[in-house]
Scaffold this motif. Structure first.
Motif, PDB file in Angstrom:
ATOM      1  N   PRO A 111       0.803   2.154  -4.347  1.00 23.37           N
ATOM      2  CA  PRO A 111      -0.825   2.331  -4.017  1.00 23.37           C
ATOM      3  C   PRO A 111      -1.680   2.182  -5.248  1.00 23.37           C
ATOM      4  O   PRO A 111      -2.844   1.530  -4.730  1.00 23.37           O
ATOM      5  N   GLN A 112      -1.225   2.477  -6.504  1.00 25.58           N
ATOM      6  CA  GLN A 112      -2.257   2.280  -7.475  1.00 25.58           C
ATOM      7  C   GLN A 112      -2.291   0.592  -7.816  1.00 25.58           C
ATOM      8  O   GLN A 112      -3.420   0.137  -8.214  1.00 25.58           O
ATOM      9  N   GLY A 113      -1.140  -0.314  -7.585  1.00 22.38           N
ATOM     10  CA  GLY A 113      -1.343  -1.653  -7.872  1.00 22.38           C
ATOM     11  C   GLY A 113      -1.489  -2.402  -6.560  1.00 22.38           C
ATOM     12  O   GLY A 113      -0.829  -3.508  -6.726  1.00 22.38           O
TER      13      GLY A 113
ATOM     14  N   GLN B 297       0.897  -1.233  -0.047  1.00 22.05           N
ATOM     15  CA  GLN B 297      -0.131   0.045   0.038  1.00 22.05           C
ATOM     16  C   GLN B 297       0.853   1.193   0.046  1.00 22.05           C
ATOM     17  O   GLN B 297       0.492   2.391  -0.666  1.00 22.05           O
TER      18      GLN B 297
END
Length: 558
Positions: free
Chosen positions: A153-155, A149
């Motif tokens: 954070p996007q993946g 995280q």
């Protein structure tokens, strides 16, 4: 069939409860199935959730994120409360060498995982998942999930799912690999388990002998007229004198008791301490003083009043105030004399000698209401979680990393709970968690976490195993399990001359693997390996949680 859609397919709060509960129920049922005496335990939740995810069951993304993170927080917080009190003790008093060997096993596993990523082409999430599954350590997977995280954070959702796949692939051999190493070490060195067990039990008795009692007769002229508190060297021995008898009259021993020639003293302590005390006092008497009729009784009181928690027995001034004598303190299965540096904890059992009416007064002071321990202290739990979450959000700069790292919801609550469990009594609050409440919260937390990870990764699990990379993942996970354990086993046996029973406890503890510990106990027909398991468990659990995060931070940033 509208009701079916509302409960199983439409993303509603009720559907999330039903699907998660179904995954946990099926998983825990699966975890109770034994094959050759070994079961998956709570790890079965991951596999049932993977199966449900493969069948198309899913959760709302935000709901799954919350359930997974909150489950993780509950789990690591209760782990910290459990291992915290014994963490420093395991490093200081119970075997630096054993903890060093366990740390070596963790470090070798981390090194092999990093090499498989750098030179073996394993993606970071898969490598981390294999590390967690190959070492049967779910908390490290949980910590890694939180680190994703922070780093990506996007993946993060996809990375956590891939890590869950790696975990599931490596987990079975992670359990059986430990047992395989135990058997190989036994075969290579032609070990006789029964002989090794006897040696370990003899060493344990020599290192930590149980408390004994003895009745001594005062025959040292230099003690005549002195009080127990004034007698030179008497206090320094660490023994506790509980009662005395003079001229046929039995009375409780207090610091102001005047010593006379021929007086009998009943003392409690370790065997070597009692031998020194006998030389100091005079000689051993054949009289068993507690069996002599008199006005004194011995009672055991459970510490349940928060007002006395954190204080030493000396600070309570029991002898001066109530004319009683505390002789033993029981804590976590151990007994020792209550010295001035020993502070009382909730649940301690204090043995006290005195007259019945005085003992009743002591009981009111100490509590002795065992049912009070069953009442959960909810405010400290949530305050600890709050402090841990805040601590986890504070970035800490480390050289070589592009940005400061955060302990996150895995490391923050873990660190805070360890500190609070060590303090035990602070800020007017008792940071005590009943073992039953701790176990329930811990199992609920890890079940929520594993259920969410499995549901998120289930759609890709079969394809990953069926593809060519599945066999590669299996081999990589086996290497992470087998190589560190086998190397440590050879080093321990050849160079350190480790006892086999002790080594079995070390190998199981270094993987925090109860099934392997159970196998060792069955093989040796003894619980002796459990003491070593408990010795290394606190440090290993913390190292593996930190390793899960560190692997993500180093490999993903690199």
């Amino acid at each position: 069939m509208n009701w079916f859609a509302q409960l199983f397919t439409n993303h509603t709060p009720a559907q999330a409860v039903v699907v998660l509960s179904l995954a946990v129920v099926l998983g825990l049922a699966l975890g109770r199935v034994r094959v050759m005496g070994i079961s998956l335990g709570v790890g079965g939740v991951l596999f049932s959730a993977l199966a449900l995810g493969h069948l198309g069951f899913s959760l709302n993304h935000e709901v799954m994120e919350f359930a997974r993170e909150f489950g993780l927080i509950l789990f690591v917080y209760t782990i910290g409360m459990q291992v915290g009190p014994g963490f420093a003790d395991s490093l200081r008093r119970r075997g630096f060498r054993l903890n060093a060997m366990a740390a070596l096993i963790v470090a070798l596993g981390v090194a092999i995982t990093a090499l498989l990523h750098v030179y073996g082409g394993l993606p970071v999430p898969v490598a981390v998942g294999l590390f967690s599954g190959g070492t049967t350590n779910t908390p490290s997977l949980a910590a890694a999930a939180q680190a994703f995280q922070e780093v990506m954070p996007q993946g993060a959702a996809q990375a956590v799912g891939e890590a869950g796949l790696g975990y599931a692939v490596a987990y079975p051999f992670g359990i059986f690999g430990i047992i395989l190493v135990m058997l190989l070490i036994r075969l290579i060195f032609r070990i006789d388990p029964a002989r090794e067990l006897r040696q370990m039990e003899e060493m344990a008795r020599a290192q930590s002998p149980p408390l004994e009692t003895v009745t001594l007769e005062v025959a040292n002229p230099g003690l005549e007229g002195l009080t127990l508190g004034q007698a030179p060297g008497l206090t320094e021995t660490g023994a506790a004198v509980s009662r005395v008898m003079l001229a046929g009259q039995v009375s409780v021993a207090v610091p102001s008791t005047v010593l006379r020639q021929g007086m009998l003293l009943h003392a409690v302590g370790r065997p070597d301490v009692l031998e020194k005390l006998a030389v100091l006092v005079g000689r051993v008497s054949r009289t068993h003083l507690p069996a002599v009729p008199g006005p004194l009784e011995m009672r055991r009181f459970v510490i349940t009043r928060s007002q006395v928690v954190g204080k030493s027995v000396a600070e309570l001034k029991l002898a001066e105030t109530f004319e009683v004598n505390p002789t033993r303190l029981g804590r976590a299965g151990m007994q020792f004399t209550p010295g001035p540096d020993v502070h009382l904890h909730l649940g301690d059992v204090l043995q006290v000698v005195g007259q019945p009416e005085r003992l009743a007064q002591v009981e009111r002071l100490l509590g002795n209401q065992a049912k009070d321990l069953d009442h959960p202290h909810v405010l400290p739990i949530f305050l600890g979680i709050l402090l841990g979450t805040v601590a986890g959000a504070i970035p800490v700069a480390l050289p070589g990393l592009p940005s400061g790292i955060k302990l996150g919801v895995a490391g923050g609550p873990l660190l805070v709970s360890i500190l609070l469990s060590r303090l035990h009594h602070f800020g007017g609050l008792v940071w005590y968690m009943h073992p039953g409440a701790n176990l329930i919260l811990r199992e609920v937390g890890i079940s929520l976490f594993l259920g969410c990870v499995g549901l998120g990764a289930g759609g890709r699990f079969v394809a990953a195993i069926a593809g060519g990379e599945g066999l590669y993942w299996l081999a990589a996970g086996a290497a992470i399990t087998f190589v560190p354990l086998f190397v440590a086993g050879l080093i321990g046996r050849v160079f350190l001359k480790c006892n086999y029973a002790s080594m079995c406890g070390l190998l199981a503890g270094s993987m925090t693997d109860p099934p392997a510990l159970a196998f060792a106990g069955q093989m040796l027909k003894s619980d002796a390996p459990a003491s070593v398991y408990a010795t290394v468990y606190p440090l290993v659990m913390i190292l593996r949680i930190l390793a899960g995060q560190l692997l993500v931070l180093l490999m993903a940033s690199g």
